[in-house]
Design an enzyme around this catalytic site. Structure first.
Site, PDB file in Angstrom:
ATOM      1  N   LYS A 140      17.202  20.302  19.567  1.00  0.00           N
ATOM      2  CA  LYS A 140      16.874  18.952  20.033  1.00  0.00           C
ATOM      3  C   LYS A 140      17.426  18.793  21.453  1.00  0.00           C
ATOM      4  O   LYS A 140      18.520  19.280  21.749  1.00  0.00           O
ATOM      5  CB  LYS A 140      17.466  17.904  19.078  1.00  0.00           C
ATOM      6  CG  LYS A 140      17.016  16.478  19.363  1.00  0.00           C
ATOM      7  CD  LYS A 140      17.546  15.474  18.332  1.00  0.00           C
ATOM      8  CE  LYS A 140      17.141  14.051  18.668  1.00  0.00           C
ATOM      9  NZ  LYS A 140      17.668  13.059  17.713  1.00  0.00           N
ATOM     10  N   SER A 193      14.196   9.814  15.844  1.00  0.00           N
ATOM     11  CA  SER A 193      13.987  10.289  17.196  1.00  0.00           C
ATOM     12  C   SER A 193      13.791  11.801  17.314  1.00  0.00           C
ATOM     13  O   SER A 193      13.293  12.274  18.327  1.00  0.00           O
ATOM     14  CB  SER A 193      15.183   9.888  18.069  1.00  0.00           C
ATOM     15  OG  SER A 193      16.365  10.530  17.610  1.00  0.00           O
ATOM     16  N   SER A 230      17.351   9.464  12.263  1.00  0.00           N
ATOM     17  CA  SER A 230      16.563  10.301  13.166  1.00  0.00           C
ATOM     18  C   SER A 230      16.308  11.733  12.712  1.00  0.00           C
ATOM     19  O   SER A 230      15.499  12.430  13.319  1.00  0.00           O
ATOM     20  CB  SER A 230      17.212  10.341  14.545  1.00  0.00           C
ATOM     21  OG  SER A 230      16.861   9.201  15.259  1.00  0.00           O
TER      22      SER A 230
HETATM   23  N1  GLN Z   1      15.483   4.809  14.593  1.00  0.00           N
HETATM   24  C1  GLN Z   1      16.862   4.539  14.726  1.00  0.00           C
HETATM   25  C2  GLN Z   1      17.155   3.875  16.043  1.00  0.00           C
HETATM   26  O1  GLN Z   1      16.247   3.726  16.788  1.00  0.00           O
HETATM   27  C3  GLN Z   1      17.656   5.783  14.542  1.00  0.00           C
HETATM   28  C4  GLN Z   1      17.912   6.561  15.761  1.00  0.00           C
HETATM   29  C5  GLN Z   1      18.732   7.789  15.513  1.00  0.00           C
HETATM   30  O2  GLN Z   1      19.088   8.105  14.363  1.00  0.00           O
HETATM   31  N2  GLN Z   1      19.071   8.457  16.578  1.00  0.00           N
HETATM   32  O3  GLN Z   1      18.255   3.522  16.322  1.00  0.00           O
END
Ligand code: GLN
Length: 460
Positions: free
Chosen positions: A66, A141, A165
């Protein structure tokens, strides 16, 4: 890992992975391909194997990283404009551990900039497409990592999970995605989003592969004071797994806001567990209804603080327009952050500001304590919980990107785990009639990571 046993050269594996990555270019999975370095490493490993040396548990296994993991290979940009051009002088502890076992990074994967989002549409590089339907989002994400594994480009990929995410994109693409207990894997060298909920984890194709990756990556690190002693590799009791387990389902989640096909998939898995001799326990966890609101106060507060370091002086992009220091900060941040990053910085500073701190941040912190206690209570009545990962399967590209609240609601079932620090494994659980993957998450108490992964085999 099954690939380590294949009778092929590391060079062949890496060449194949790179060829597949190029073949699937239209999915926009990679922000960088590590061709030269990866091939060099593969040849070195092949030479070491020829000399009879011990090359590690992941020798020659291609993986995807990532884009928020620091390493000197390629730019680490967290898919944000403000980090374009940044090449890290350091390597994340988790990356160093994988590489020490011979794993080979073939590319960096696309993500929502700074991991803010649930669809990978907030990326500076544009969205990644879902592995099963190119008109739909990959989830986020860590969308690029999930799709790289789902399309079989690599055997595994890294991810970060601050509020879902890893689990949500895993469920949108039909692969395993694991968020460990908070503190299980070092966060050193990973771009910080919200330091009190950030977790490092993986995407993989089987529970066995996940177990191997966890056994390599977990453990205490003097560079991350929040890491726990290495409980993952301690002797664990497998008694729980072989005998009758009590699996809790959360009644509060069984309502019309959850897609009927997902509710059906949960029932099917519960029936299968019962027929294997496990017990299904119905639970109420009312405090979880505060999770989303608390998360979207606590996380932006930490985001606002963590993103303050991007000033145009130290990392990556710098605005050319500025002739004094204040203007340099202002213009770099205005041009370099994505709209969702700015939204979170503003919310975060607002909830922390004097006059609003008590009403928002402090209240959210109290709600967090209630959530921690709710999980402790639940795990007195059951060994694991089984819940949907998200209320719906992958949605259409563009469907929610201009509606932040709709996007935040995607996380309604995932964020409470991060607030409580408990582990969760997203498990593939069939497909909808339209052919979209359904994911369920198996949740356990803190430090139950290994048992959780082993128990997930009961759900195959
Ligand atoms: N979708 C969640 C957010 O936007 C989780 C993001 C994440 O786990 N990095 O905060």
């Amino acid at each position: 890992m099954k690939i380590a046993n294949k009778k092929v050269t590391a060079e062949r594996l890496v060449k194949d992975a790179l060829a597949k990555a190029k073949h699937f270019a239209e999915y926009n999975i990679f922000t960088y391909l590590n061709e030269e370095e990866a091939l060099k490493k593969a040849r070195k490993i092949d030479a070491r194997i020829a000399r009879g040396e011990d090359v590690g548990k992941l020798a020659g296994v291609p993986y995807a990283l990532k884009d928020n993991f620091l390493s000197p290979e390629g730019e680490t940009t967290a898919s944000a404009h403000i980090l374009q051009g940044f090449v890290s002088p350091v390597t994340a502890t988790s990356v160093a551990k994988l590489e020490a076992e011979g794993a080979i990074m073939i590319g960096r994967t696309n993500m929502d900039a700074f991991a803010h989002g649930s669809s990978t549409e907030n990326s500076y590089f544009g969205p990644t497409l879902n592995a099963h339907d190119k008109e739909r989002v990959a989830g986020g994400s860590s969308g690029g990592s999930a799709v790289a594994v789902a399309l079989d480009i690599v055997e595994f990929a890294t991810g970060t999970d601050t509020g879902g995410s890893i689990r949500q994109p895993a469920s949108f693409n039909g692969v395993y995605g694991f968020k460990p207990t908070y503190g299980c894997i070092s966060r050193y060298g990973v771009v910080a989003m919200a330091s009190s909920t950030d977790c490092i984890g993986f995407f993989a194709k089987t529970p066995e592969d996940m177990d191997l990756l966890m056994s390599i990556a977990s453990g205490q690190d003097s560079k991350d004071m929040t890491t726990l002693p290495d409980y993952y590799n301690d002797e664990v009791s497998t008694e729980l797994n072989s005998s009758r387990a009590r699996v809790g389902i959360i009644k509060d989640f069984d309502n019309e806001s959850v897609d009927p096909e997902i509710r059906e998939a949960l029932k099917t898995k519960c029936d299968a567990l019962k027929s294997k001799g496990h017990e299904i326990v119905e639970l109420e966890m009312p405090a979880l209804k505060y999770a989303l609101a608390a998360y979207y106060i606590i996380v932006p507060a930490e985001v606002a603080s963590n993103l303050s370091r991007y000033d145009g002086v130290r990392y990556g992009f710098r605005s050319e327009k500025s002739d004094d220091l204040d203007a340099l900060y202002f213009n770099t941040r205005s041009e370099g952050f994505m709209p969702e990053n700015k939204r979170r910085i503003m919310i975060g500073n607002f909830v922390l500001s004097s006059g609003f701190y008590d009403a928002y941040f402090l209240k959210a912190a109290k709600a967090r304590t209630l959530i921690v206690k709710e999980y402790e209570k639940a795990f007195k009545k059951c060994d694991y919980l089984l819940t949907p990962v998200s209320p719906n399967p992958a949605f259409k590209l563009g469907e929610k990107v201009n509606d932040p609240v709709a996007m935040y609601l995607e996380d309604v079932m995932s964020v409470s785990l991060n607030l409580a620090g408990v582990p969760g494994l997203a498990i593939p659980a069939g497909k909808t009639k339209k052919g979209l993957p359904i994911g369920l998450q198996l949740v356990g108490p803190r430090r139950s990571d290994k048992n959780l992964i082993i128990f997930s085999k009961e759900l195959i």
